[in-house]
Design an enzyme around this catalytic site. Structure first.
Site, PDB file in Angstrom:
ATOM      1  N   ARG A  65     -23.976  40.405  63.156  1.00  0.00           N
ATOM      2  CA  ARG A  65     -23.407  39.122  63.561  1.00  0.00           C
ATOM      3  C   ARG A  65     -23.502  38.939  65.079  1.00  0.00           C
ATOM      4  O   ARG A  65     -23.705  37.843  65.583  1.00  0.00           O
ATOM      5  CB  ARG A  65     -21.939  39.034  63.121  1.00  0.00           C
ATOM      6  CG  ARG A  65     -21.747  38.756  61.660  1.00  0.00           C
ATOM      7  CD  ARG A  65     -20.273  38.816  61.293  1.00  0.00           C
ATOM      8  NE  ARG A  65     -19.775  40.172  61.190  1.00  0.00           N
ATOM      9  CZ  ARG A  65     -18.503  40.501  60.957  1.00  0.00           C
ATOM     10  NH1 ARG A  65     -17.599  39.557  60.830  1.00  0.00           N
ATOM     11  NH2 ARG A  65     -18.131  41.765  60.851  1.00  0.00           N
ATOM     12  N   CYS A 107     -19.901  43.522  66.870  1.00  0.00           N
ATOM     13  CA  CYS A 107     -19.228  43.087  65.653  1.00  0.00           C
ATOM     14  C   CYS A 107     -18.897  44.315  64.823  1.00  0.00           C
ATOM     15  O   CYS A 107     -18.117  45.159  65.226  1.00  0.00           O
ATOM     16  CB  CYS A 107     -20.058  42.073  64.885  1.00  0.00           C
ATOM     17  SG  CYS A 107     -21.701  42.639  64.450  1.00  0.00           S
TER      18      CYS A 107
END
Lengths: 302, 147
Positions: A254, A249
């Site tokens: 994330r 990410c």
């Protein structure tokens, strides 16, 4: 002795149900003496724990506890042992982690604990918001843990962590970009409404599939069912559980959520998280970058 | 610290006199003391300016009444860090003269010893709040000169 797996039927279909617990399971175990079980809260907002947390839970801060203060890396074995010991965790402790934002940072903490091979670490399905939505108790009382003796373990990055060179060697293989569509296409250099973290180039790693991380979560923050997750990653995106997959990410937080989904909920054999992610790739000299909306793989992202 | 209004200087002292854990506690208290929006803004959120640099939704408004600056902030309860930053600026700058606020150094957010406790990146949210407050003050000052 690790605690038994949460037998709740809603977890049973996942590849590794022993990596998740339900709010009900946790509440039941916290209601009486629970030696060998430690609950940690890991949030994006570093003050959230102080506003109220699950009774008995201790705070684990991704920034101050898990990142090395100087090098862009995670803490070493000694620092990790200290962080764990202070929280009363030893190598046999069952650790349950929960947090805000659909467990995004909790998954990151769990992934870092995986680098140290902690045997039994689980996520609370739905995290902080699920616990609160059920009006379960919160407290501001910070418990005092009895210091444990966590051994100094040398981090073993290779199985679940990819570095830039690993990604370069992997080009052409399965890559999942979990950022927002705007970041993927190159229109945005950062998440909508988040500060720019200093990437010089926008776009994605060539060949990456775009599956924003939140598509694996339900509205209430819990993970989607196994069938829905299989439809998302295996049918729509054509990923196979025996494939070597790298997820990334912006700084690897994330993508830890997606790493958890692929590894523990869908049972993929070899998933690595590239935590250098776009803040490294988007600044690196002469690495290949692709721009534009996803087109080659499966359905377009939302 | 002659460049800083007294209430803000006092906060800097408070933060500087305790360790990182207690700094977080202070920040939490400030987040809780942040006043709710008055009705004229609560009912008209479009009159607030969003600070996009914050990690959580943060909106602010600036009024100048009788040569004093009045600050209004809105941030969700689930974002106590962002609320705390707003609380620092509210406690430290509300009621000051426009010039006093304009004279506050842009790096003031880094004088609270918070970067090590909350990660340097998050500090940008507070830097951005201050710069947007100053911009609004300048804009309204220009408006007055013209009118």
């Amino acid at each position: 002795m690790p605690y038994p797996t949460d037998p709740s039927p809603e977890l049973a279909d996942y590849a590794h149900p022993e990596r998740l617990v339900t709010t009900g399971w946790l509440a039941e175990h916290l209601a009486s003496d629970h030696p060998g079980l430690v609950v940690l809260e890991s949030d994006e907002d570093v003050l959230l724990y102080e506003t109220g947390h699950i009774p008995g839970a201790l705070k684990l801060d991704w920034h101050t506890d898990l990142n090395d203060p100087v090098t862009r890396d995670f803490v070493d074995g000694e620092a990790f042992a200290r962080v764990m010991s202070e929280r009363g965790i030893d190598r046999d402790t069952t650790v349950v982690i929960y947090g805000d934002k659909s467990n995004w940072w909790a998954a990151y903490a769990l992934w870092v604990m995986t680098l140290f091979g902690h045997p039994d670490v689980r996520l609370l399905d739905g995290g902080r918001s699920a616990w609160m939505a059920e009006d379960r108790p919160l407290t501001r009382e910070v418990p005092s843990a009895e210091t444990a003796h966590y051994p100094v373990i040398e981090r073993d990055d290779a199985p679940v962590r990819a570095f830039k060179d690993d990604v370069l060697a992997h080009l052409g293989g399965a890559l999942v970009d979990v950022r927002s569509p705007g970041e993927f296409s190159g229109e945005l250099l950062h998440m909508p409404d988040y500060p720019q973290e200093g990437s010089l180039r926008g776009g994605h790693i060539p060949g990456a599939r775009s599956v924003p991380w939140a598509r694996a979560a339900r509205e209430d923050g819990r993970f989607k069912s196994r069938a829905d997750l299989e439809a998302l990653y295996q049918e729509d995106q054509g990923l196979a559980p025996n494939e070597d997959v790298i997820v990334y990410c912006r700084i690897g937080e994330r993508s830890s959520h997606t790493w958890f989904v692929l590894t523990h909920l869908l049972g993929f054999d070899e998933v690595r998280n590239y935590d250098g992610s776009w803040t490294e790739w988007g600044n690196a000299v002469r690495v290949p970058v692709e721009q534009g909306a996803p087109s080659e793989h499966g359905a377009p992202s939302e | 610290m002659s460049d800083v209004p007294a209430p803000l200087a006092e906060l800097i002292d408070d933060f500087g006199s305790v360790g990182p854990k207690d700094r977080l506690q202070l920040l939490l208290e400030l987040s809780e003391e942040l006043p709710d929006l008055p009705e004229r803004y609560a009912d008209h959120p479009d009159q607030l300016e969003q600070v996009h640099e914050c990690q959580s939704p943060l909106f602010l408004a600036v009024e100048i009444v009788d040569d004093t600056v009045r600050l209004f902030f809105s941030a969700p309860k689930e974002a106590p860090t962002t609320r705390g930053f707003a609380g620092i600026l509210h406690t430290g700058l509300n009621g000051q003269s426009p010039q006093a606020v304009l004279d506050v150094p842009d790096d003031i957010p880094f004088r609270f010893g918070l970067a090590e406790a909350v990660s340097p990146l998050r500090m940008r949210g507070m830097v951005a709040m201050l710069s947007r407050i100053k911009r609004q003050i300048r804009v309204s000052a220009e408006g007055r000169d013209v009118g």
